[in-house]
Design a protein around this motif. Sequence first.
Motif, PDB file in Angstrom:
ATOM      1  N   UNK A 127      61.944 121.675  26.479  1.00  0.00           N
ATOM      2  CA  UNK A 127      61.095 120.526  26.801  1.00  0.00           C
ATOM      3  C   UNK A 127      61.112 119.506  25.677  1.00  0.00           C
ATOM      4  N   UNK A 128      60.946 119.975  24.440  1.00  0.00           N
ATOM      5  CA  UNK A 128      60.937 119.055  23.313  1.00  0.00           C
ATOM      6  C   UNK A 128      62.282 118.406  23.053  1.00  0.00           C
ATOM      7  N   UNK A 129      63.369 119.161  23.262  1.00  0.00           N
ATOM      8  CA  UNK A 129      64.684 118.620  22.934  1.00  0.00           C
ATOM      9  C   UNK A 129      65.309 117.841  24.085  1.00  0.00           C
ATOM     10  N   UNK A 130      65.329 118.447  25.286  1.00  0.00           N
ATOM     11  CA  UNK A 130      66.020 117.823  26.417  1.00  0.00           C
ATOM     12  C   UNK A 130      65.061 117.150  27.401  1.00  0.00           C
ATOM     13  N   UNK A 131      63.875 117.738  27.598  1.00  0.00           N
ATOM     14  CA  UNK A 131      62.946 117.167  28.561  1.00  0.00           C
ATOM     15  C   UNK A 131      62.510 115.758  28.193  1.00  0.00           C
ATOM     16  N   UNK A 132      62.190 115.559  26.932  1.00  0.00           N
ATOM     17  CA  UNK A 132      61.791 114.216  26.487  1.00  0.00           C
ATOM     18  C   UNK A 132      62.935 113.220  26.653  1.00  0.00           C
ATOM     19  N   UNK A 133      64.165 113.678  26.412  1.00  0.00           N
ATOM     20  CA  UNK A 133      65.321 112.791  26.582  1.00  0.00           C
ATOM     21  C   UNK A 133      65.520 112.410  28.040  1.00  0.00           C
ATOM     22  N   UNK A 134      65.304 113.370  28.944  1.00  0.00           N
ATOM     23  CA  UNK A 134      65.433 113.068  30.373  1.00  0.00           C
ATOM     24  C   UNK A 134      64.428 112.014  30.806  1.00  0.00           C
ATOM     25  N   UNK A 135      63.183 112.158  30.344  1.00  0.00           N
ATOM     26  CA  UNK A 135      62.163 111.168  30.693  1.00  0.00           C
ATOM     27  C   UNK A 135      62.512 109.792  30.151  1.00  0.00           C
ATOM     28  N   UNK A 136      62.914 109.731  28.886  1.00  0.00           N
ATOM     29  CA  UNK A 136      63.238 108.438  28.277  1.00  0.00           C
ATOM     30  C   UNK A 136      64.459 107.807  28.943  1.00  0.00           C
ATOM     31  N   UNK A 137      65.464 108.621  29.245  1.00  0.00           N
ATOM     32  CA  UNK A 137      66.680 108.081  29.874  1.00  0.00           C
ATOM     33  C   UNK A 137      66.385 107.452  31.231  1.00  0.00           C
ATOM     34  N   UNK A 138      65.689 108.198  32.086  1.00  0.00           N
ATOM     35  CA  UNK A 138      65.392 107.678  33.422  1.00  0.00           C
ATOM     36  C   UNK A 138      64.390 106.533  33.331  1.00  0.00           C
ATOM     37  N   UNK A 139      63.436 106.623  32.395  1.00  0.00           N
ATOM     38  CA  UNK A 139      62.457 105.559  32.231  1.00  0.00           C
ATOM     39  C   UNK A 139      63.094 104.254  31.810  1.00  0.00           C
ATOM     40  N   UNK A 140      64.038 104.316  30.879  1.00  0.00           N
ATOM     41  CA  UNK A 140      64.732 103.096  30.444  1.00  0.00           C
ATOM     42  C   UNK A 140      65.563 102.521  31.586  1.00  0.00           C
ATOM     43  N   UNK A 141      66.208 103.398  32.346  1.00  0.00           N
ATOM     44  CA  UNK A 141      66.973 102.905  33.500  1.00  0.00           C
ATOM     45  C   UNK A 141      66.060 102.249  34.528  1.00  0.00           C
ATOM     46  N   UNK A 142      64.850 102.749  34.647  1.00  0.00           N
ATOM     47  CA  UNK A 142      63.910 102.168  35.618  1.00  0.00           C
ATOM     48  C   UNK A 142      63.442 100.786  35.169  1.00  0.00           C
ATOM     49  N   UNK A 143      63.029 100.648  33.909  1.00  0.00           N
ATOM     50  CA  UNK A 143      62.487  99.362  33.475  1.00  0.00           C
ATOM     51  C   UNK A 143      63.570  98.305  33.305  1.00  0.00           C
ATOM     52  N   UNK A 144      64.830  98.737  33.138  1.00  0.00           N
ATOM     53  CA  UNK A 144      65.931  97.769  33.059  1.00  0.00           C
ATOM     54  C   UNK A 144      66.591  97.545  34.417  1.00  0.00           C
ATOM     55  N   UNK A 145      65.959  98.058  35.479  1.00  0.00           N
ATOM     56  CA  UNK A 145      66.367  97.855  36.870  1.00  0.00           C
ATOM     57  C   UNK A 145      67.723  98.468  37.200  1.00  0.00           C
ATOM     58  N   UNK A 146      68.157  99.443  36.423  1.00  0.00           N
ATOM     59  CA  UNK A 146      69.401 100.142  36.747  1.00  0.00           C
ATOM     60  C   UNK A 146      69.215 101.053  37.959  1.00  0.00           C
ATOM     61  N   UNK A 147      68.009 101.596  38.121  1.00  0.00           N
ATOM     62  CA  UNK A 147      67.735 102.416  39.300  1.00  0.00           C
ATOM     63  C   UNK A 147      67.797 101.564  40.556  1.00  0.00           C
ATOM     64  N   UNK A 148      67.261 100.360  40.477  1.00  0.00           N
ATOM     65  CA  UNK A 148      67.347  99.439  41.615  1.00  0.00           C
ATOM     66  C   UNK A 148      68.799  99.068  41.912  1.00  0.00           C
TER      67      UNK A 148
END
Length: 267
Positions: free
Chosen positions: A115-136
Amino acid sequence: MSQVQKGMLAPVTALGGASLRLVSEMGAMFLFFMDSFRLMFSSFGQIPKTVRQIFFIGVKSISVIALIGLFTGMVIGLQTYYALSKFGSEGFLGAAVALSLVRELAPVLTAFMVTGRAGSSMTAEIGVMRITEQVDALEIMDINPMSYLVSPKLAACLISFPVLTTLFDLIGMAGGYLTGVSLMGGNAGAYLYRIDSSLDWEDVSGGYIKSLVFAVIVCTVCCYQGYFTHLREDKGPEGVSQATTTAVVMSCVLILVADYVLTSILY
């Protein structure tokens, strides 16, 4: 209703609102998990993406899991030897170390570390893609974001967590041997014999079931928080940072809750 009555009922109202939000959040995460689990089997194109996630989540976590497993086993071996020596039962050291690791500590600590090593990275990766409209952008290109971003991570977690838990078990038992036998002078044959005689398939399978449940919790919570970062009150990088913090804290809490429930059921 008078103001006095409203004031008296305010704590109840706040508690009820918080409970409804919690139930709603848990329900949304469950549907999120079911959708990502279904898409795991959508096409053979998921396999290369899953392999890349196994490398990131599993292979890159081996060093930290090995280190934590070694010192956890050493501490358990040291403390347990002192406790057993007061009753003249040093020969049961292997059983105590093995059962503690296999049934409880290995699945839980492995989940915490990932969770500390990979889970936080997964959240940040998808979160950045969301706010930069890459998910859209993925949706515009007719690519399912859940299938592209979440499902490979879920499959990788379901594969990596049991393997990492097994590694933690083995290295932890070796650490217990180092302190209990090599350092404290315990009997090597008795240590190994007690490990062999005390561990049943029920203990081992229970640890694997826990690791699979923890894999689902960690991946679902972390990906969910990142995927819906744009719905937070705080937007932009601050929203991503808060989503990452929330994901790690919520994952750890749910791991402990699930651990208690599973322990009461399995054992």
